[in-house]
Design a protein around this motif. Structure first.
Motif, PDB file in Angstrom:
ATOM      1  N   SER A 187       0.825  -1.215   0.000  1.00  0.00           N
ATOM      2  CA  SER A 187       0.000   0.000   0.000  1.00  0.00           C
ATOM      3  C   SER A 187       0.856   1.261   0.000  1.00  0.00           C
ATOM      4  O   SER A 187       0.528   2.244  -0.668  1.00  0.00           O
ATOM      5  N   ILE A 188       1.956   1.214   0.748  1.00  0.00           N
ATOM      6  CA  ILE A 188       2.870   2.363   0.777  1.00  0.00           C
ATOM      7  C   ILE A 188       3.471   2.577  -0.612  1.00  0.00           C
ATOM      8  O   ILE A 188       3.575   3.718  -1.085  1.00  0.00           O
ATOM      9  N   ASP A 189       3.856   1.490  -1.278  1.00  0.00           N
ATOM     10  CA  ASP A 189       4.407   1.608  -2.636  1.00  0.00           C
ATOM     11  C   ASP A 189       3.381   2.216  -3.595  1.00  0.00           C
ATOM     12  O   ASP A 189       3.715   3.081  -4.403  1.00  0.00           O
ATOM     13  N   GLU A 190       2.147   1.767  -3.498  1.00  0.00           N
ATOM     14  CA  GLU A 190       1.076   2.297  -4.355  1.00  0.00           C
ATOM     15  C   GLU A 190       0.829   3.778  -4.047  1.00  0.00           C
ATOM     16  O   GLU A 190       0.631   4.590  -4.949  1.00  0.00           O
ATOM     17  N   TRP A 191       0.846   4.105  -2.793  1.00  0.00           N
ATOM     18  CA  TRP A 191       0.656   5.485  -2.343  1.00  0.00           C
ATOM     19  C   TRP A 191       1.768   6.377  -2.892  1.00  0.00           C
ATOM     20  O   TRP A 191       1.539   7.498  -3.336  1.00  0.00           O
ATOM     21  N   GLU A 192       2.985   5.842  -2.885  1.00  0.00           N
ATOM     22  CA  GLU A 192       4.119   6.599  -3.412  1.00  0.00           C
ATOM     23  C   GLU A 192       3.969   6.831  -4.912  1.00  0.00           C
ATOM     24  O   GLU A 192       4.284   7.913  -5.422  1.00  0.00           O
ATOM     25  N   LYS A 193       3.461   5.841  -5.633  1.00  0.00           N
ATOM     26  CA  LYS A 193       3.207   6.009  -7.072  1.00  0.00           C
ATOM     27  C   LYS A 193       2.150   7.085  -7.305  1.00  0.00           C
ATOM     28  O   LYS A 193       2.285   7.915  -8.215  1.00  0.00           O
ATOM     29  N   ASP A 194       1.088   7.067  -6.510  1.00  0.00           N
ATOM     30  CA  ASP A 194       0.037   8.093  -6.630  1.00  0.00           C
ATOM     31  C   ASP A 194       0.591   9.489  -6.360  1.00  0.00           C
ATOM     32  O   ASP A 194       0.199  10.457  -7.011  1.00  0.00           O
ATOM     33  N   THR A 195       1.504   9.587  -5.414  1.00  0.00           N
ATOM     34  CA  THR A 195       2.119  10.876  -5.092  1.00  0.00           C
ATOM     35  C   THR A 195       2.974  11.365  -6.258  1.00  0.00           C
ATOM     36  O   THR A 195       2.970  12.554  -6.586  1.00  0.00           O
ATOM     37  N   THR A 196       3.685  10.455  -6.888  1.00  0.00           N
ATOM     38  CA  THR A 196       4.481  10.820  -8.064  1.00  0.00           C
ATOM     39  C   THR A 196       3.580  11.307  -9.190  1.00  0.00           C
ATOM     40  O   THR A 196       3.901  12.284  -9.875  1.00  0.00           O
ATOM     41  N   ILE A 197       2.444  10.656  -9.369  1.00  0.00           N
ATOM     42  CA  ILE A 197       1.481  11.081 -10.392  1.00  0.00           C
ATOM     43  C   ILE A 197       0.945  12.475 -10.069  1.00  0.00           C
ATOM     44  O   ILE A 197       0.808  13.315 -10.958  1.00  0.00           O
ATOM     45  N   ALA A 198       0.660  12.737  -8.794  1.00  0.00           N
ATOM     46  CA  ALA A 198       0.169  14.072  -8.392  1.00  0.00           C
ATOM     47  C   ALA A 198       1.218  15.139  -8.662  1.00  0.00           C
ATOM     48  O   ALA A 198       0.893  16.242  -9.125  1.00  0.00           O
ATOM     49  N   ALA A 199       2.480  14.819  -8.413  1.00  0.00           N
ATOM     50  CA  ALA A 199       3.551  15.783  -8.686  1.00  0.00           C
ATOM     51  C   ALA A 199       3.678  16.032 -10.189  1.00  0.00           C
ATOM     52  O   ALA A 199       3.914  17.168 -10.623  1.00  0.00           O
ATOM     53  N   THR A 200       3.495  14.990 -10.982  1.00  0.00           N
ATOM     54  CA  THR A 200       3.533  15.141 -12.437  1.00  0.00           C
ATOM     55  C   THR A 200       2.371  15.996 -12.919  1.00  0.00           C
ATOM     56  O   THR A 200       2.548  16.865 -13.788  1.00  0.00           O
ATOM     57  N   LYS A 201       1.192  15.781 -12.348  1.00  0.00           N
ATOM     58  CA  LYS A 201       0.033  16.599 -12.713  1.00  0.00           C
ATOM     59  C   LYS A 201       0.275  18.064 -12.369  1.00  0.00           C
ATOM     60  O   LYS A 201      -0.128  18.957 -13.110  1.00  0.00           O
ATOM     61  N   GLN A 202       0.939  18.302 -11.242  1.00  0.00           N
ATOM     62  CA  GLN A 202       1.252  19.675 -10.863  1.00  0.00           C
ATOM     63  C   GLN A 202       2.110  20.325 -11.937  1.00  0.00           C
ATOM     64  O   GLN A 202       1.853  21.455 -12.360  1.00  0.00           O
ATOM     65  N   SER A 203       3.117  19.622 -12.410  1.00  0.00           N
ATOM     66  CA  SER A 203       3.992  20.153 -13.454  1.00  0.00           C
ATOM     67  C   SER A 203       3.226  20.414 -14.746  1.00  0.00           C
ATOM     68  O   SER A 203       3.408  21.448 -15.393  1.00  0.00           O
ATOM     69  N   GLU A 204       2.353  19.483 -15.115  1.00  0.00           N
ATOM     70  CA  GLU A 204       1.576  19.646 -16.347  1.00  0.00           C
ATOM     71  C   GLU A 204       0.651  20.852 -16.264  1.00  0.00           C
ATOM     72  O   GLU A 204       0.552  21.637 -17.213  1.00  0.00           O
ATOM     73  N   HIS A 205      -0.028  21.010 -15.130  1.00  0.00           N
ATOM     74  CA  HIS A 205      -0.955  22.136 -14.984  1.00  0.00           C
ATOM     75  C   HIS A 205      -0.206  23.470 -14.903  1.00  0.00           C
ATOM     76  O   HIS A 205      -0.682  24.480 -15.421  1.00  0.00           O
ATOM     77  N   THR A 206       0.953  23.465 -14.284  1.00  0.00           N
ATOM     78  CA  THR A 206       1.750  24.687 -14.228  1.00  0.00           C
ATOM     79  C   THR A 206       2.221  25.075 -15.626  1.00  0.00           C
ATOM     80  O   THR A 206       2.179  26.249 -16.004  1.00  0.00           O
ATOM     81  N   SER A 207       2.636  24.083 -16.401  1.00  0.00           N
ATOM     82  CA  SER A 207       3.072  24.343 -17.777  1.00  0.00           C
ATOM     83  C   SER A 207       1.917  24.865 -18.631  1.00  0.00           C
ATOM     84  O   SER A 207       2.079  25.820 -19.392  1.00  0.00           O
ATOM     85  N   ALA A 208       0.739  24.255 -18.481  1.00  0.00           N
ATOM     86  CA  ALA A 208      -0.434  24.721 -19.235  1.00  0.00           C
ATOM     87  C   ALA A 208      -0.809  26.142 -18.830  1.00  0.00           C
ATOM     88  O   ALA A 208      -1.169  26.965 -19.684  1.00  0.00           O
ATOM     89  N   ALA A 209      -0.709  26.447 -17.540  1.00  0.00           N
ATOM     90  CA  ALA A 209      -1.030  27.795 -17.069  1.00  0.00           C
ATOM     91  C   ALA A 209      -0.065  28.815 -17.664  1.00  0.00           C
ATOM     92  O   ALA A 209      -0.474  29.909 -18.068  1.00  0.00           O
ATOM     93  N   LEU A 210       1.195  28.451 -17.751  1.00  0.00           N
ATOM     94  CA  LEU A 210       2.185  29.354 -18.328  1.00  0.00           C
ATOM     95  C   LEU A 210       1.911  29.595 -19.817  1.00  0.00           C
ATOM     96  O   LEU A 210       1.969  30.730 -20.296  1.00  0.00           O
ATOM     97  N   GLN A 211       1.566  28.542 -20.539  1.00  0.00           N
ATOM     98  CA  GLN A 211       1.239  28.692 -21.961  1.00  0.00           C
ATOM     99  C   GLN A 211      -0.010  29.559 -22.142  1.00  0.00           C
ATOM    100  O   GLN A 211      -0.057  30.407 -23.044  1.00  0.00           O
ATOM    101  N   LEU A 212      -0.999  29.354 -21.302  1.00  0.00           N
ATOM    102  CA  LEU A 212      -2.212  30.184 -21.382  1.00  0.00           C
ATOM    103  C   LEU A 212      -1.911  31.640 -21.042  1.00  0.00           C
ATOM    104  O   LEU A 212      -2.494  32.555 -21.618  1.00  0.00           O
ATOM    105  N   ASN A 213      -0.983  31.841 -20.124  1.00  0.00           N
ATOM    106  CA  ASN A 213      -0.583  33.209 -19.791  1.00  0.00           C
ATOM    107  C   ASN A 213       0.060  33.886 -20.997  1.00  0.00           C
ATOM    108  O   ASN A 213      -0.234  35.043 -21.290  1.00  0.00           O
TER     109      ASN A 213
END
Length: 185
Positions: free
Chosen positions: A132-158
């Motif tokens: 479960s900890i390993d799965e949780w860590e994978k989910d956290t990595t995905i959340a960090a990746t989503k943060q990067s994607e949304h930040t990049s999209a926000a910059l392009q929209l800006n």
């Protein structure tokens, strides 16, 4: 070659489109920033809790091994208590982490391990918690990746909103200071 300038009505229409598109891009930019912040918060909070869960798992494993090696019953019971408390702490952290990432919306359960539970059953639970900890860590990595994607999209929209706003200003200046209206009509 004669250059024909657009009529004032056409400029006003395009100016309105440019301004509306700029405003829409700015709104979408803010939405992406908000989503990025949420993903980043989940990732940062989860990472700290994951490290705590891993540390508790190490303590639990060490306590179980020391309990097996202890010479007297009092030492075995002390290490067993530490083992059970550590397993319960891990269960609590994993349960909170999964609820926070909205993967599971279950309520906090009582600890599966207690004085009457055999070590073999607790070891099985320990293995499940490690997964479960390993799965949780994978989910956290995905959340960090989503943060990067949304930040990049926000910059392009800006950037797009800024370009559209500059286009609006250029059209406005052309409409205001361009050739006189008598020459266009």
């Amino acid at each position: 070659m004669k250059i024909t300038l657009p009529k004032a009505v056409t400029i006003v229409k395009w100016r309105s489109v440019a301004l509306a598109a700029s405003i829409l891009c700015s709104i979408l930019e803010l939405a992406n920033i908000q989503t990025a912040e949420k993903s980043g918060y989940i990732a940062a909070t989860s990472q700290q809790e994951i490290e705590l869960a891993k540390l508790s798992l190490t303590i639990a494993t060490d306590a179980r091994l020391l309990s097996n090696k202890a010479d007297n019953d009092q030492s075995k019971n002390q290490y067993r208590q530490i083992y059970i408390k550590s397993i319960c702490k891990i269960e609590q952290l994993v349960s909170q982490g999964l609820r926070a990432s909205s993967k599971q919306a279950s309520e906090a359960k009582s600890c599966k391990a207690d004085e009457n539970t055999s070590i073999a059953d607790i070891v099985i639970n320990e293995s499940e918690l490690a997964n479960s900890i390993d799965e949780w860590e994978k989910d956290t990595t995905i959340a960090a990746t989503k943060q990067s994607e949304h930040t990049s999209a926000a910059l392009q929209l800006n950037y797009l909103a800024t370009i559209l706003l500059l286009l609006f200003l250029a059209l406005d200046l052309f409409d205001t200071y361009g050739p006189s209206r008598d020459q266009q009509d």
